[in-house]
Enzyme design. Structure first.
Site, mmCIF file in Angstrom:
data_model
loop_
_atom_site.group_PDB
_atom_site.id
_atom_site.type_symbol
_atom_site.label_atom_id
_atom_site.label_comp_id
_atom_site.label_asym_id
_atom_site.label_seq_id
_atom_site.Cartn_x
_atom_site.Cartn_y
_atom_site.Cartn_z
ATOM 1 N N HIS A 436 -54.963 -29.679 30.979
ATOM 2 C CA HIS A 436 -54.634 -30.840 31.805
ATOM 3 C C HIS A 436 -53.902 -31.911 30.993
ATOM 4 C CE1 HIS A 436 -55.594 -34.730 33.754
ATOM 5 N NE2 HIS A 436 -55.298 -34.043 34.851
ATOM 6 N N CYS A 812 -40.954 -22.476 37.690
ATOM 7 C CA CYS A 812 -41.365 -23.877 37.590
ATOM 8 C C CYS A 812 -42.621 -24.068 36.761
ATOM 9 C CB CYS A 812 -41.547 -24.489 38.967
ATOM 10 S SG CYS A 812 -42.874 -23.714 39.908
HETATM 11 C C1 PEP Z 1 -47.912 -22.850 37.744
HETATM 12 O O1 PEP Z 1 -48.993 -22.344 38.024
HETATM 13 O O2 PEP Z 1 -47.078 -22.299 37.009
HETATM 14 C C2 PEP Z 1 -47.566 -24.178 38.246
HETATM 15 C C3 PEP Z 1 -46.380 -24.700 38.009
HETATM 16 O O3 PEP Z 1 -48.522 -24.847 38.942
HETATM 17 P P1 PEP Z 1 -49.711 -25.689 38.284
HETATM 18 O O4 PEP Z 1 -49.405 -25.831 36.824
HETATM 19 O O5 PEP Z 1 -49.741 -26.962 39.009
HETATM 20 O O6 PEP Z 1 -50.876 -24.810 38.581
#
Ligand code: PEP
Ligand code: MG
Length: 864
Positions: A436, A812
């Site tokens: 986080h 992403c």
């Molecule tokens: C992912 O899981 O790659 C993502 C971009 O979402 P998060 O990091 O919010 O889980």
């Protein structure tokens, strides 16, 4: 047939090792066979610079010497005329690969010493001979360097050194120059083959069979009569890259002595701090300026020139690329391109993408001292100085007082977001690259070090304890170096960010060449502004849940979570709707028509609840419910495996009102900005899909909300629906899923977590053991695992495009900003990558490098 003696001579004369060549404009000297220094010296000679006579031994010759072949030292020395004094310098293929130290004054013996005393004076002769005896004793005879520590040159010191040599080796100091040269060449050739040297250069990327060339050069003696001395000059500042003459000159010295900056060194150009070479010898200084200009325009580089003046005659011994910081490197590349010395494409290629992060944030000044308390994982680059605070409330209070602070936590939770916003840097004892703290800090552009396990956090005593036992309490000042992953005691000297015109210019040149899109992951207006400022082409991931951590929303969010009935939930969501709409209006306005991809709510609801008794009590008060009920309901929401539990699209299926509210907010915002002329086609992304039926259900509901909004508002709009591929099953079923959506975006954080079955929040605890034992080549949350997760990307891309050729593909996850992942996605035909706003410049540059390198490869193929 050869006579036996001739045959032996032919065998002894190793064919490769005989190949030493005098460096002349026409000689066949190549970097790949003689090393960079030999090639560079040849270029200086071609520029007509006064380089002393130079002979280059190629890699093959040096290899043969290391293997025991005797070099033909007499033949080499013959190239220099009678009684020469020479130096030997290393010449590997790449200057970063190191090599043995230079040896000076080879050829000096008792006889030459006597002659030098007559021509250059007794003091100079003693100093020169002493220097050689010491170097030979240490590097060739391998005597203990301590024997000569702190010796000042004098006739007595010279006699003592010669005596010491004889006592330690049982031999007189060698008087035969050919023998001296043979032994010096042999010791340098063998030093290159030593294990430490090998490991050091391999760590810098040298191949296992990297060769070493050796340069034998006539000495220019900077000691003796008239104006004599040596120095080093460069024409740019190595830290900032601004054009400015720096360096030093020291009378009666050799080699790089002047760089020790003792009290007798002169500045080069006029300087209020002391006398300069420019005043002392203006003609010679003017020559140096001319040589510097010639190097810049003809070698197409800013060079550092090593020179010697012997009785008023200037020699250029060597020139190396000015060693430089990343910011200086960028400035030099742009200046060379602007002056037409190199092309824009070359300027772009000369700046390493990863070096950009050094320019985006303040950095610890490399010229200052570093008192390192602990090293951890460099989770977010940049550096910050601040007072330690152990709580988010403390960080906010600190910000309110205008005092920068470093938020120190065991690990951060969503409720720390406000504390992180208020802090100048974040340090956590636990966590890895996608914990986080790491993800949020990168998004905010905050320096962050995670996994600093060497620093013990004692919550009871409220202090941090370093390895060496030093204790740091709340309020103590530390420096966080997120670029190096280090925590320093006290306040280190800092360098300001360098987001100047040159930075922007280079990136705009990069955009002319790249062929894959770059978007940013941006959740807040501040992120979006940063994204726009770094010329992201749009937002590739807006994690909407981050919008709910603001104080005013968190409470409504909690009301929604604790709603006893659908009606109560609808009432809470009705209060959230205008806030969400305002968020999206703000984002759309900032992005001014550029695409914005909004991910529907993703995390488990439990993340929004307080985790302390005190927090639960405050919540009970705010919701006007008994503490026992709040505690019971909070416990009921807890899950054993929240990452695999009620989150993502599962929430959308089970509690459809949340997604419906978000879709309504997005559409109403689209209409609102559209009426002001900002035309947006919003992209709505469904997280954590694993079955096509999930997509069908959500799509039907979102389409129906769109229809309702269109009717109610009397306005039309378009939108695109997409799926975030975060589970292996979604990648495998991409063919089915693609039939319902316009785009797929690979969320490689979760996809890595689920492919490996590796918790992204806990893996930091054992990741270093896994990497050091070679189980994983790299932390897969940091570096895309192209073999496993990568294969799922390829399968998903192929099946998705097979079903729908116009499907937009992107990545992403946190990997989106890594040059290696960008290369992978580009090869797989992705349309864009999306990464933290602060990584957008790096991604733009890395993408340009890939396109330019392909072009260079094609040109090479065409011309071969
Ligand atoms: C992912 O899981 O790659 C993502 C971009 O979402 P998060 O990091 O919010 O889980
Ligand atoms: Mg995810």
């Amino acid at each position: 047939m050869l006579a036996p003696a001739a045959r032996i001579a032919a065998v002894q004369k190793h064919p490769e090792f005989a190949e030493h060549a005098e460096v002349t404009p026409a000689a066949r000297i190549a970097t790949a066979s003689h090393g960079w220094r030999a090639k560079c010296l040849q270029r200086l000679i071609r520029l007509d610079l006064p380089v002393p006579r130079t002979v280059a031994l190629p890699f093959a010759a040096v290899r043969a010497i290391a293997a025991g072949h005797r070099p033909d030292a007499a033949a080499i020395l013959a190239a220099f005329g009678p009684g020469p004094l020479v130096s030997i310098r290393p010449s590997p293929e790449n200057p970063d690969w190191g090599g043995p130290g230079t040896m000076l004054n080879i050829g000096l013996n008792d006889e030459r010493h006597r002659q030098l005393a007559e021509t250059h004076g007794q003091a100079a002769a003693d100093a020169l001979y002493l220097r050689f005896v010491q170097a030979y004793a240490i590097h060739v005879a391998r005597l203990d360097p301590d024997m000569f520590d702190g010796t000042e040159p004098s006739a007595e010191a010279l006699r003592a050194a010669l005596r010491a040599y004889e006592q330690e080796t049982d031999e007189p100091f060698p008087q035969d120059p050919a023998l001296q040269l043979t032994q010096a060449l042999r010791s340098m050739a063998r030093a290159w083959e030593g294990t430490t040297a090998r490991l050091l250069r391999q760590a810098k990327g040298a191949p296992a069979d990297a060769g070493l060339g050796l340069i034998v050069q006539a000495m220019a003696l900077g000691m003796g009569l008239g104006v004599s001395g040596s120095g080093v000059i460069q024409f740019v500042d190595p830290v900032t890259g601004t054009r400015q003459i720096t360096g030093r000159y020291l009378s009666q010295s050799l080699g790089r002595d002047a760089l020790d900056k003792g009290p007798d060194t002169l500045y080069l150009t006029r300087d209020p701090r002391g006398p300069s070479l420019e005043e002392h010898a203006p003609g010679l200084f003017a020559d140096l300026l001319r040589y510097g200009a010639a190097c810049r325009s003809r070698l197409r580089e800013e060079m550092q020139i090593e020179f010697t003046i012997e009785n008023g005659a200037l020699s250029v011994l060597d020139a190396v690329r000015v060693p430089r910081s990343s910011r200086a490197g960028l400035k030099v590349a742009v200046a060379l391109a602007e002056d037409g010395v190199i092309g824009r494409d070359e300027a772009v290629l000369r700046v390493e993408p990863r070096a950009l992060s050094e320019l985006l944030h303040p950095q610890v000044d490399p010229r200052g001292g570093r008192d390192v308390l602990v090293t951890g994982i460099a989770a977010s680059p940049g550096a910050a100085v601040g007072r330690i605070t152990f709580s988010s409330a403390g960080a906010q209070a600190s910000a309110a007082r205008g005092e920068p602070c470093i938020l120190v936590r065991r690990e951060t939770a969503p409720e720390d977001i406000r504390g992180m916003h208020a802090a100048a840097g974040v340090l956590t004892e636990r966590g890895g690259m996608t914990s986080h703290a790491a993800v949020i800090a990168r998004g905010l552009g905050l320096p962050c070090v995670v996994g600093a396990a060497g620093l013990r956090f004692d919550p009871r005593d409220r202090c941090l304890i370093a390895h060496d036992g030093r204790k740091f309490r709340e309020g103590d000042i530390i420096t966080l170096d997120g670029t190096a992953g280090a925590v320093l005691a006290g306040e280190a000297a800092m360098l300001a960010p360098a987001l100047d015109g040159d930075f922007r210019k280079l990136l705009s040149w990069a955009d002319e060449f790249r062929d894959i899109g770059v978007r940013a992951n941006a959740d807040t207006p501040a992120d979006a502004e940063t994204a726009r400022d770094f010329s992201a082409e749009g937002i590739g991931l807006c994690r909407t849940e981050h919008m709910f951590f603001e104080t005013d929303r968190l409470i409504v969010m909690r009301e929604m979570i604790f709603a006893g009935s659908a009606t109560d939930r609808a009432a809470a969501l009705d209060r959230l709707l205008p806030m969400q709409r305002a968020d999206f209006i703000h984002l759309f306005d900032i992005m001014a028509g550029r695409p914005v991809c909004i991910r529907l709510f993703d995390p488990p609801l439990h993340e929004f609840l307080p985790h302390t008794r005190e927090g639960l009590r405050e919540l009970a008060e705010a919701l006007d419910r008994p503490l026992s009920e709040i505690t019971r309901r909070a416990e009921a929401l807890a899950e054993f495996n929240p990452m695999l539990g009620m989150r993502g699209v599962r929430l959308g299926v089970v509690l459809p009102e949340i997604y419906e509210m978000q879709a309504r907010a997005i559409f109403e915002a689209t209409i609102a900005v559209g009426r002001r002329g900002v035309i947006v086609v919003p992209e709505i992304m469904i997280p954590l899909v694993s079955a096509v039926r999930e997509v069908e259900l959500i799509k039907t509901r979102i389409d129906s909300i769109a229809a309702q909004v269109r009717t109610k508002r009397g306005a039309d709009f378009a939108y695109r629906l997409g799926v975030m591929v975060e589970t292996p099953r979604a990648a495998l079923r991409a063919g089915d899923i693609a039939q319902h959506v316009a785009f797929l975006s690979f969320g490689t954080n979760d996809l890595t977590q689920m492919t490996y079955g590796l918790s992204r929040d806990d893996a930091g605890r054992f990741m270093s053991a896994y990497v050091s034992q070679g189980v994983f080549p790299e932390d897969p949350f940091h570096m895309l695992d192209v073999d496993g997760v990568g294969e799922l990307l390829l399968i998903g891309a192929e099946r998705g495009r097979g079903a729908r050729p116009d499907l937009t593909l992107s990545i992403c996850g946190e990997h989106g900003g890594n040059p290696e992942s960008i290369a992978f996605c580009r090869r797989a035909g992705f349309d864009y990558v999306s990464c933290s706003p602060y990584r957008v410049p790096l991604a733009r540059l890395a993408a340009a490098h890939l396109a330019l390198r392909d072009r260079l490869g094609d040109t090479a193929k065409e011309t071969s």
